[in-house]
Motif scaffolding. Sequence first.
Motif, PDB file in Angstrom:
ATOM      1  N   THR A 273       6.305  14.209  -9.872  1.00 37.30           N
ATOM      2  CA  THR A 273       4.980  13.765 -10.302  1.00 37.30           C
ATOM      3  C   THR A 273       4.895  12.254 -10.485  1.00 37.30           C
ATOM      4  N   ILE A 274       5.899  11.519 -10.041  1.00 40.77           N
ATOM      5  CA  ILE A 274       5.917  10.075 -10.257  1.00 40.77           C
ATOM      6  C   ILE A 274       5.669   9.340  -8.950  1.00 40.77           C
ATOM      7  N   GLY A 275       4.564   8.588  -8.910  1.00 42.17           N
ATOM      8  CA  GLY A 275       4.297   7.719  -7.784  1.00 42.17           C
ATOM      9  C   GLY A 275       4.919   6.360  -8.017  1.00 42.17           C
ATOM     10  N   GLN A 276       5.161   5.625  -6.957  1.00 44.91           N
ATOM     11  CA  GLN A 276       5.837   4.334  -7.057  1.00 44.91           C
ATOM     12  C   GLN A 276       5.047   3.240  -6.353  1.00 44.91           C
ATOM     13  N   VAL A 277       5.141   2.039  -6.911  1.00 44.97           N
ATOM     14  CA  VAL A 277       4.696   0.843  -6.211  1.00 44.97           C
ATOM     15  C   VAL A 277       5.958   0.110  -5.791  1.00 44.97           C
ATOM     16  N   VAL A 278       6.114  -0.113  -4.493  1.00 38.70           N
ATOM     17  CA  VAL A 278       7.350  -0.656  -3.941  1.00 38.70           C
ATOM     18  C   VAL A 278       7.085  -1.997  -3.278  1.00 38.70           C
ATOM     19  N   GLU A 279       7.908  -2.981  -3.610  1.00 39.44           N
ATOM     20  CA  GLU A 279       7.839  -4.294  -2.977  1.00 39.44           C
ATOM     21  C   GLU A 279       8.782  -4.329  -1.785  1.00 39.44           C
ATOM     22  N   VAL A 280       8.290  -4.859  -0.661  1.00 42.83           N
ATOM     23  CA  VAL A 280       9.094  -4.998   0.554  1.00 42.83           C
ATOM     24  C   VAL A 280       9.111  -6.475   0.931  1.00 42.83           C
ATOM     25  N   THR A 281      10.303  -7.066   0.958  1.00 46.10           N
ATOM     26  CA  THR A 281      10.431  -8.479   1.282  1.00 46.10           C
ATOM     27  C   THR A 281      10.283  -8.690   2.785  1.00 46.10           C
ATOM     28  N   PRO A 282      10.052  -9.955   3.225  1.00 45.47           N
ATOM     29  CA  PRO A 282       9.989 -10.215   4.668  1.00 45.47           C
ATOM     30  C   PRO A 282      11.253  -9.797   5.401  1.00 45.47           C
ATOM     31  N   GLY A 283      12.390  -9.752   4.683  1.00 41.79           N
ATOM     32  CA  GLY A 283      13.638  -9.329   5.287  1.00 41.79           C
ATOM     33  C   GLY A 283      13.825  -7.831   5.340  1.00 41.79           C
ATOM     34  N   GLY A 284      12.872  -7.084   4.780  1.00 39.07           N
ATOM     35  CA  GLY A 284      12.936  -5.639   4.849  1.00 39.07           C
ATOM     36  C   GLY A 284      13.545  -4.955   3.643  1.00 39.07           C
ATOM     37  N   GLU A 285      14.007  -5.709   2.656  1.00 36.92           N
ATOM     38  CA  GLU A 285      14.543  -5.093   1.450  1.00 36.92           C
ATOM     39  C   GLU A 285      13.394  -4.588   0.584  1.00 36.92           C
ATOM     40  N   HIS A 286      13.579  -3.430  -0.033  1.00 35.79           N
ATOM     41  CA  HIS A 286      12.504  -2.939  -0.892  1.00 35.79           C
ATOM     42  C   HIS A 286      13.054  -2.448  -2.215  1.00 35.79           C
TER      43      HIS A 286
ATOM     44  N   ARG B 203       8.229  -4.047  15.626  1.00 31.81           N
ATOM     45  CA  ARG B 203       9.532  -3.774  15.036  1.00 31.81           C
ATOM     46  C   ARG B 203       9.349  -3.062  13.708  1.00 31.81           C
ATOM     47  N   VAL B 204      10.344  -2.333  13.300  1.00 39.98           N
ATOM     48  CA  VAL B 204      10.351  -1.672  12.007  1.00 39.98           C
ATOM     49  C   VAL B 204      10.752  -2.684  10.948  1.00 39.98           C
ATOM     50  N   VAL B 205       9.932  -2.850   9.926  1.00 42.38           N
ATOM     51  CA  VAL B 205      10.220  -3.800   8.853  1.00 42.38           C
ATOM     52  C   VAL B 205      11.200  -3.202   7.856  1.00 42.38           C
ATOM     53  N   THR B 206      10.976  -1.953   7.491  1.00 42.10           N
ATOM     54  CA  THR B 206      11.874  -1.248   6.571  1.00 42.10           C
ATOM     55  C   THR B 206      11.656   0.247   6.740  1.00 42.10           C
ATOM     56  N   THR B 207      12.592   1.028   6.241  1.00 42.79           N
ATOM     57  CA  THR B 207      12.515   2.477   6.359  1.00 42.79           C
ATOM     58  C   THR B 207      12.715   3.111   4.997  1.00 42.79           C
ATOM     59  N   PHE B 208      11.848   4.060   4.654  1.00 41.77           N
ATOM     60  CA  PHE B 208      11.966   4.800   3.403  1.00 41.77           C
ATOM     61  C   PHE B 208      12.687   6.123   3.648  1.00 41.77           C
ATOM     62  N   ASN B 209      13.191   6.698   2.587  1.00 42.72           N
ATOM     63  CA  ASN B 209      13.885   7.972   2.689  1.00 42.72           C
ATOM     64  C   ASN B 209      12.956   9.053   3.218  1.00 42.72           C
ATOM     65  N   HIS B 210      13.527  10.024   3.896  1.00 37.98           N
ATOM     66  CA  HIS B 210      12.753  11.142   4.417  1.00 37.98           C
ATOM     67  C   HIS B 210      12.048  11.877   3.276  1.00 37.98           C
ATOM     68  N   GLY B 211      10.802  12.229   3.486  1.00 39.93           N
ATOM     69  CA  GLY B 211      10.049  12.962   2.474  1.00 39.93           C
ATOM     70  C   GLY B 211       9.144  12.084   1.630  1.00 39.93           C
ATOM     71  N   TYR B 212       9.252  10.750   1.778  1.00 38.02           N
ATOM     72  CA  TYR B 212       8.389   9.854   1.027  1.00 38.02           C
ATOM     73  C   TYR B 212       7.128   9.559   1.835  1.00 38.02           C
ATOM     74  N   PHE B 213       5.979   9.549   1.140  1.00 38.91           N
ATOM     75  CA  PHE B 213       4.689   9.367   1.794  1.00 38.91           C
ATOM     76  C   PHE B 213       4.130   8.005   1.394  1.00 38.91           C
TER      77      PHE B 213
END
Length: 217
Positions: A61-74, A29-39
């Motif tokens: 030029t800005i990289g991100q560290v993203v938290e994804v909860t078990p419910g799929g929120e990030h 299953r898909v846990v979460t989905t990021f916007n198009h264009g994000y790597f």
Amino acid sequence: MRKLLMLLALALVPMMVAAPQASAQAGLRVVTTFNHGYFLESLATDQHGNLYASVYPATGTIGQVVEVTPGGEHKTIANLDVGPFGLLTGLAFDSAGNLYVNDATFEASPAPGVFRVNPDGSTTRVATLPSSSSPNGLEFQDGYLYVTDSFLGAIWRFQPGKPASIWLQDPLLAPTSFIGANGQAFWRGSFYVSVADSGTIVRVPVKDNGQAGMPSL
């Protein structure tokens, strides 16, 4: 670098056409989905089951560290300058629950290195690497950080906040065209390193004194 990675990602699109059906059959299953264009580059997990992803957009030029909860929120918990050509790569937690991330900038300013992500969202540089390096895989073991270097065919080893030095540099880890030592994992006294260009996995034993043993396929 970033443009090349995006081209490689686009090359995989034809192979992903049947992915939804295959995933359903496998019970995935898909846990979460990021916007198009994000790597999305690397992942780590904490003791609460949250995922942490190193992410960068196709532009900027800005990289991100993203938290994804078990419910799929990030949510974005940290931002780092990766320069015009760089990206965030490996993520790892230490025994105290602090999160670290590699910043591969491929230039002298901002220099490549390793950062600790602080609870307030700020970041602290704990290691600076030469502009010729490409920090990739990140792993904690016995209080030391081990960082694979995809350009130098090496593994760096250091304690956070102390000078980084090359623990091992070997032809088995070197790139043959573009990317050498990549991901790594520790198991039963040895590091296992994937080498992208050669399509190999290299075993590096850790001696009792902490030095690297003889690497082997």
